[in-house]
Every structure is written in structure tokens, then in C-alpha cells.
Write a protein that holds these residues in place. Structure first.
Motif, PDB file in Angstrom:
ATOM      1  N   GLU A  85       0.720  -1.213  -0.051  1.00 57.25           N
ATOM      2  CA  GLU A  85       0.063   0.050   0.067  1.00 57.25           C
ATOM      3  C   GLU A  85       0.930   1.241   0.042  1.00 57.25           C
ATOM      4  O   GLU A  85       0.608   2.194  -0.432  1.00 57.25           O
ATOM      5  CB  GLU A  85      -0.867  -0.075   1.335  1.00 57.25           C
ATOM      6  CG  GLU A  85      -1.819   1.291   1.393  1.00 57.25           C
ATOM      7  CD  GLU A  85      -2.560   1.121   2.595  1.00 57.25           C
ATOM      8  OE1 GLU A  85      -3.521   2.117   2.839  1.00 57.25           O
ATOM      9  OE2 GLU A  85      -2.708   0.260   3.458  1.00 57.25           O
ATOM     10  N   ALA A  86       1.957   1.288   0.632  1.00 57.05           N
ATOM     11  CA  ALA A  86       2.898   2.345   0.783  1.00 57.05           C
ATOM     12  C   ALA A  86       3.548   2.610  -0.649  1.00 57.05           C
ATOM     13  O   ALA A  86       3.716   3.794  -0.940  1.00 57.05           O
ATOM     14  CB  ALA A  86       4.000   2.103   2.016  1.00 57.05           C
ATOM     15  N   LEU A  87       4.036   1.607  -1.225  1.00 57.67           N
ATOM     16  CA  LEU A  87       4.645   1.517  -2.545  1.00 57.67           C
ATOM     17  C   LEU A  87       3.690   2.354  -3.621  1.00 57.67           C
ATOM     18  O   LEU A  87       4.010   3.153  -4.312  1.00 57.67           O
ATOM     19  CB  LEU A  87       4.740   0.252  -3.095  1.00 57.67           C
ATOM     20  CG  LEU A  87       6.261  -0.378  -2.560  1.00 57.67           C
ATOM     21  CD1 LEU A  87       6.444  -1.822  -3.066  1.00 57.67           C
ATOM     22  CD2 LEU A  87       7.303   0.522  -2.647  1.00 57.67           C
ATOM     23  N   ASP A  88       2.201   2.066  -3.531  1.00 61.75           N
ATOM     24  CA  ASP A  88       1.385   2.789  -4.393  1.00 61.75           C
ATOM     25  C   ASP A  88       1.428   4.179  -3.890  1.00 61.75           C
ATOM     26  O   ASP A  88       1.028   5.004  -4.923  1.00 61.75           O
ATOM     27  CB  ASP A  88       0.019   1.878  -4.083  1.00 61.75           C
ATOM     28  CG  ASP A  88      -0.020   0.489  -4.701  1.00 61.75           C
ATOM     29  OD1 ASP A  88       0.839   0.310  -5.692  1.00 61.75           O
ATOM     30  OD2 ASP A  88      -1.002  -0.162  -4.431  1.00 61.75           O
ATOM     31  N   LEU A  89       1.092   4.556  -2.725  1.00 56.98           N
ATOM     32  CA  LEU A  89       1.159   5.674  -2.160  1.00 56.98           C
ATOM     33  C   LEU A  89       2.249   6.532  -2.686  1.00 56.98           C
ATOM     34  O   LEU A  89       2.379   7.716  -3.306  1.00 56.98           O
ATOM     35  CB  LEU A  89       0.821   5.963  -0.725  1.00 56.98           C
ATOM     36  CG  LEU A  89       0.991   7.614  -0.159  1.00 56.98           C
ATOM     37  CD1 LEU A  89      -0.154   8.331  -0.704  1.00 56.98           C
ATOM     38  CD2 LEU A  89       0.985   7.339   1.315  1.00 56.98           C
ATOM     39  N   LEU A  90       3.696   6.154  -2.531  1.00 57.77           N
ATOM     40  CA  LEU A  90       4.814   6.836  -2.705  1.00 57.77           C
ATOM     41  C   LEU A  90       5.223   7.033  -4.229  1.00 57.77           C
ATOM     42  O   LEU A  90       5.769   7.990  -4.576  1.00 57.77           O
ATOM     43  CB  LEU A  90       6.080   6.087  -2.384  1.00 57.77           C
ATOM     44  CG  LEU A  90       6.026   5.928  -0.792  1.00 57.77           C
ATOM     45  CD1 LEU A  90       7.210   5.019  -0.350  1.00 57.77           C
ATOM     46  CD2 LEU A  90       6.207   7.178   0.092  1.00 57.77           C
ATOM     47  N   ALA A  91       4.391   6.293  -5.039  1.00 57.34           N
ATOM     48  CA  ALA A  91       4.594   6.454  -6.637  1.00 57.34           C
ATOM     49  C   ALA A  91       3.767   7.848  -7.015  1.00 57.34           C
ATOM     50  O   ALA A  91       4.194   8.127  -7.891  1.00 57.34           O
ATOM     51  CB  ALA A  91       4.019   5.316  -7.372  1.00 57.34           C
ATOM     52  N   LYS A  92       2.766   7.969  -6.442  1.00 58.30           N
ATOM     53  CA  LYS A  92       2.102   9.127  -6.614  1.00 58.30           C
ATOM     54  C   LYS A  92       2.250  10.346  -5.697  1.00 58.30           C
ATOM     55  O   LYS A  92       2.213  11.522  -6.199  1.00 58.30           O
ATOM     56  CB  LYS A  92       0.629   9.108  -6.477  1.00 58.30           C
ATOM     57  CG  LYS A  92       0.318   7.595  -7.062  1.00 58.30           C
ATOM     58  CD  LYS A  92      -1.274   7.363  -6.750  1.00 58.30           C
ATOM     59  CE  LYS A  92      -1.872   5.864  -7.321  1.00 58.30           C
ATOM     60  NZ  LYS A  92      -3.092   5.708  -6.994  1.00 58.30           N
ATOM     61  N   ASP A  93       2.864  10.161  -4.498  1.00 56.09           N
ATOM     62  CA  ASP A  93       2.956  11.297  -3.553  1.00 56.09           C
ATOM     63  C   ASP A  93       4.299  11.083  -2.446  1.00 56.09           C
ATOM     64  O   ASP A  93       4.118  10.380  -1.565  1.00 56.09           O
ATOM     65  CB  ASP A  93       1.753  11.331  -2.679  1.00 56.09           C
ATOM     66  CG  ASP A  93       1.569  12.697  -1.785  1.00 56.09           C
ATOM     67  OD1 ASP A  93       2.671  13.623  -1.958  1.00 56.09           O
ATOM     68  OD2 ASP A  93       0.964  12.799  -0.780  1.00 56.09           O
ATOM     69  N   PRO A  94       5.397  11.230  -3.027  1.00 51.14           N
ATOM     70  CA  PRO A  94       6.701  11.138  -2.087  1.00 51.14           C
ATOM     71  C   PRO A  94       6.562  11.652  -0.894  1.00 51.14           C
ATOM     72  O   PRO A  94       6.047  12.832  -0.766  1.00 51.14           O
ATOM     73  CB  PRO A  94       7.843  11.507  -3.195  1.00 51.14           C
ATOM     74  CG  PRO A  94       7.424  11.687  -4.462  1.00 51.14           C
ATOM     75  CD  PRO A  94       5.784  11.915  -4.293  1.00 51.14           C
ATOM     76  N   VAL A  95       7.237  11.316  -0.016  1.00 50.96           N
ATOM     77  CA  VAL A  95       7.140  11.712   1.457  1.00 50.96           C
ATOM     78  C   VAL A  95       8.547  12.037   2.023  1.00 50.96           C
ATOM     79  O   VAL A  95       9.549  11.710   1.130  1.00 50.96           O
ATOM     80  CB  VAL A  95       6.485  10.922   2.317  1.00 50.96           C
ATOM     81  CG1 VAL A  95       4.770  11.039   2.098  1.00 50.96           C
ATOM     82  CG2 VAL A  95       7.064   9.487   2.710  1.00 50.96           C
ATOM     83  N   ASP A  96       8.799  12.520   3.104  1.00 51.76           N
ATOM     84  CA  ASP A  96      10.161  12.864   3.752  1.00 51.76           C
ATOM     85  C   ASP A  96      10.595  11.996   4.703  1.00 51.76           C
ATOM     86  O   ASP A  96      11.865  11.809   4.615  1.00 51.76           O
ATOM     87  CB  ASP A  96      10.155  14.269   4.397  1.00 51.76           C
ATOM     88  CG  ASP A  96       9.605  15.504   3.503  1.00 51.76           C
ATOM     89  OD1 ASP A  96      10.174  15.504   2.539  1.00 51.76           O
ATOM     90  OD2 ASP A  96       8.526  16.010   3.988  1.00 51.76           O
ATOM     91  N   LEU A  97       9.615  11.015   5.324  1.00 50.19           N
ATOM     92  CA  LEU A  97       9.955  10.391   6.537  1.00 50.19           C
ATOM     93  C   LEU A  97       9.155   9.239   6.401  1.00 50.19           C
ATOM     94  O   LEU A  97       7.962   9.343   6.255  1.00 50.19           O
ATOM     95  CB  LEU A  97       9.984  11.084   7.658  1.00 50.19           C
ATOM     96  CG  LEU A  97      10.097  10.237   8.870  1.00 50.19           C
ATOM     97  CD1 LEU A  97      11.257   9.527   9.223  1.00 50.19           C
ATOM     98  CD2 LEU A  97       9.756  11.265  10.284  1.00 50.19           C
ATOM     99  N   ILE A  98       9.663   7.838   6.874  1.00 54.86           N
ATOM    100  CA  ILE A  98       8.676   6.629   6.932  1.00 54.86           C
ATOM    101  C   ILE A  98       9.176   5.943   8.082  1.00 54.86           C
ATOM    102  O   ILE A  98      10.237   5.744   8.291  1.00 54.86           O
ATOM    103  CB  ILE A  98       8.673   5.589   5.810  1.00 54.86           C
ATOM    104  CG1 ILE A  98       8.817   6.385   4.211  1.00 54.86           C
ATOM    105  CG2 ILE A  98       8.359   4.482   5.917  1.00 54.86           C
ATOM    106  CD1 ILE A  98       9.021   5.465   2.950  1.00 54.86           C
ATOM    107  N   PHE A  99       7.967   5.687   8.890  1.00 60.85           N
ATOM    108  CA  PHE A  99       8.129   4.989  10.022  1.00 60.85           C
ATOM    109  C   PHE A  99       7.828   3.277   9.590  1.00 60.85           C
ATOM    110  O   PHE A  99       6.446   3.334   9.246  1.00 60.85           O
ATOM    111  CB  PHE A  99       7.382   5.419  11.206  1.00 60.85           C
ATOM    112  CG  PHE A  99       7.662   6.641  11.661  1.00 60.85           C
ATOM    113  CD1 PHE A  99       8.613   6.831  12.795  1.00 60.85           C
ATOM    114  CD2 PHE A  99       7.119   7.993  11.332  1.00 60.85           C
ATOM    115  CE1 PHE A  99       9.168   7.980  13.342  1.00 60.85           C
ATOM    116  CE2 PHE A  99       7.577   9.120  11.905  1.00 60.85           C
ATOM    117  CZ  PHE A  99       8.640   9.095  12.913  1.00 60.85           C
TER     118      PHE A  99
END
Length: 249
Positions: free
Chosen positions: A38-52
């Protein structure tokens, strides 16, 4: 504001992390994900600065998830299993929170992320040229690098190890805070004296003279610093051990 996501297959763990993040004024939760996919799908569209990210998850574990990322944000692992700590360091995670952890532990990790985020932001705003170095010749034990917008003299006698973090190098010392510079591992390796420094992993160059111990395919400095030895560098490092130590490996 640091935009972040959380990844954990345990709903209660996500609830806890969400609560902690809401208490930290410089963190903004983009989404709580219940799987790495699910995170991979999100990051493909909306990169973030930090991941826990949790490590022990079905389908795709946290370490393999981080390895799959092309542009890695800051990573903080959260897990109940201590044996995954070394795996976390191998993918250059900033920190490692062992469950169950409290808010104070979480806040310390978040502050480390803030420091890293601010440092990266400064470098991006004012890109540094590749750092000139002075090779160790004729007894010269100094290097010059560009960091924090100035030329800094480094005493190679005090360097413990160097860690690659994407296109930057973080240099760790015996008696001062680490410094970060824009430089490739290959170029740094070429300029360091080979009799004193050795690349033992794609992300690490170590000072051979500072090694405290070697165990379980790791180099140990002091009581709590462990550097993994990569498979492609193992033979060369073992040759060094055979040359300098008594007995058989």
C-alpha cells in the motif's frame, strides 16, 4: 513540516504511531498504511520525507520495501524483533525503535529525523561542489572537505568510519559530531590511504586502525557501533585479518 507515513500490519501499532505523530508539531502524517505494498502505491504518486516502517510484515517486509525504493526518504524502523537491527543499518535507516516504545523514545527519533531533514534541505538549497581532498602523502594526516558551507580540515587519525547516504557521505569521528559532505564513495576510496582505510560494504569505509573487534560478519567499534561486511568485500577484509592477526580465521 516533515511529511511522513507509517507502515505496520498491526492496527494498534498504527493507532499508537498516529497519536505520537499528532503530538509532534513538525510532523505531518500523510497516511497510515497497513502494508508495504500500500505504501509503494502511495509513494509512486506522492513522495514523502520520512517513513516509520515495521520490518516483520507479510507480502513484503520492511527491509525489502526500503531496498526497493529508488529515492529513499528518511527511514525509521519500528519492530519487536531485535535481530532485525543490523538489517536496518544495512539499508541506512536513521533509527530503530524497538517495540514496545514510549513517546519519549519516539520523540528522540523524530528529532533525529528533523536534524537530518534540515541538513538535507540546506544542501539542496545550496548545492555543494564535489569536495576536494588532500591525499595522505609524506606523513600528511589531513583531508579537506566542504561541509556546512565552508572548507573543513579533517584529521584522519580521528576518523572511525564513513557512511554513504545516497549522494552524500557522513564521516564519524572519535571526539566530535559527524559531518556530511557531497562526495561519492568511489572517489573517497581512491584518495584515502589504502593501508589505513578499507571499503567493507557498498555503504561503508572503515578505519582499520580503530577496529575494536570482528564478530558475526560485522566490524565493531567501541561498545555499540556495528559495521556490516558486504559479501563482495569479505575476501579482501579477511586477507587483511590474516595478514595482521595470529591464528586462523
Amino acid at each position: 513540516m516533515i511529511r511522513c507515513i507509517t507502515i505496520d500490519d498491526e492496527p494498534l501499532a498504527l493507532i499508537q504511531l498516529t497519536g505520537y505523530i499528532e503530538k509532534v508539531p513538525f510532523l505531518k502524517l500523510v497516511k497510515a498504511c497497513n502494508s508495504a505494498l500500500e505504501a509503494l502505491d502511495l509513494l509512486a504518486k506522492d513522495p514523502v520525507d520520512l517513513i516509520f516502517a515495521d520490518i516483520n510484515m507479510p507480502d513484503l517486509n520492511g527491509v525489502d520495501f526500503v531496498k526497493s525504493l529508488v529515492n529513499k526518504p528518511i527511514i525509521i524502523f519500528t519492530t519487536a524483533y531485535t535481530e532485525y537491527a543490523i538489517e536496518g543499518f544495512r539499508v541506512n535507516a536513521l533509527d530503530y525503535l524497538l517495540k514496545p516504545f514510549g513517546y519519549n523514545e519516539f520523540l528522540k527519533a523524530a528529532n533525529k529525523a528533523l536534524h537530518q531533514y534540515e541538513l538535507q534541505a540546506k544542501i539542496q538549497q545550496h548545492p555543494l561542489p564535489a569536495s576536494p581532498e588532500v591525499p595522505a602523502e609524506n606523513g600528511n594526516n589531513n583531508l579537506f572537505i566542504k561541509a556546512d558551507y565552508k572548507m573543513i580540515r579533517l584529521d584522519m587519525n580521528k576518523i572511525i568510519y564513513m557512511e554513504s547516504q545516497n549522494e552524500y557521505i557522513r564521516i564519524f569521528f572519535e571526539d566530535q559530531k559527524p559531518v556530511m559532505t557531497l562526495l561519492s564513495m568511489k572517489k573517497l576510496e581512491e584518495r584515502l590511504p589504502a593501508e589505513r582505510f578499507m571499503r567493507v560494504h557498498r555503504s561503508y569505509i572503515v578505519n582499520l586502525e580503530k577496529i575494536t573487534a570482528v564478530a558475526n560478519n560485522r566490524i565493531i567499534y567501541g561498545k555499540d557501533t556495528y559495521i556490516p561486511i558486504g559479501n563482495q568485500y569479505k575476501d579482501k577484509f579477511n586477507e587483511y585479518l590474516e595478514k595482521h592477526y595470529l591464528g586462523k580465521l
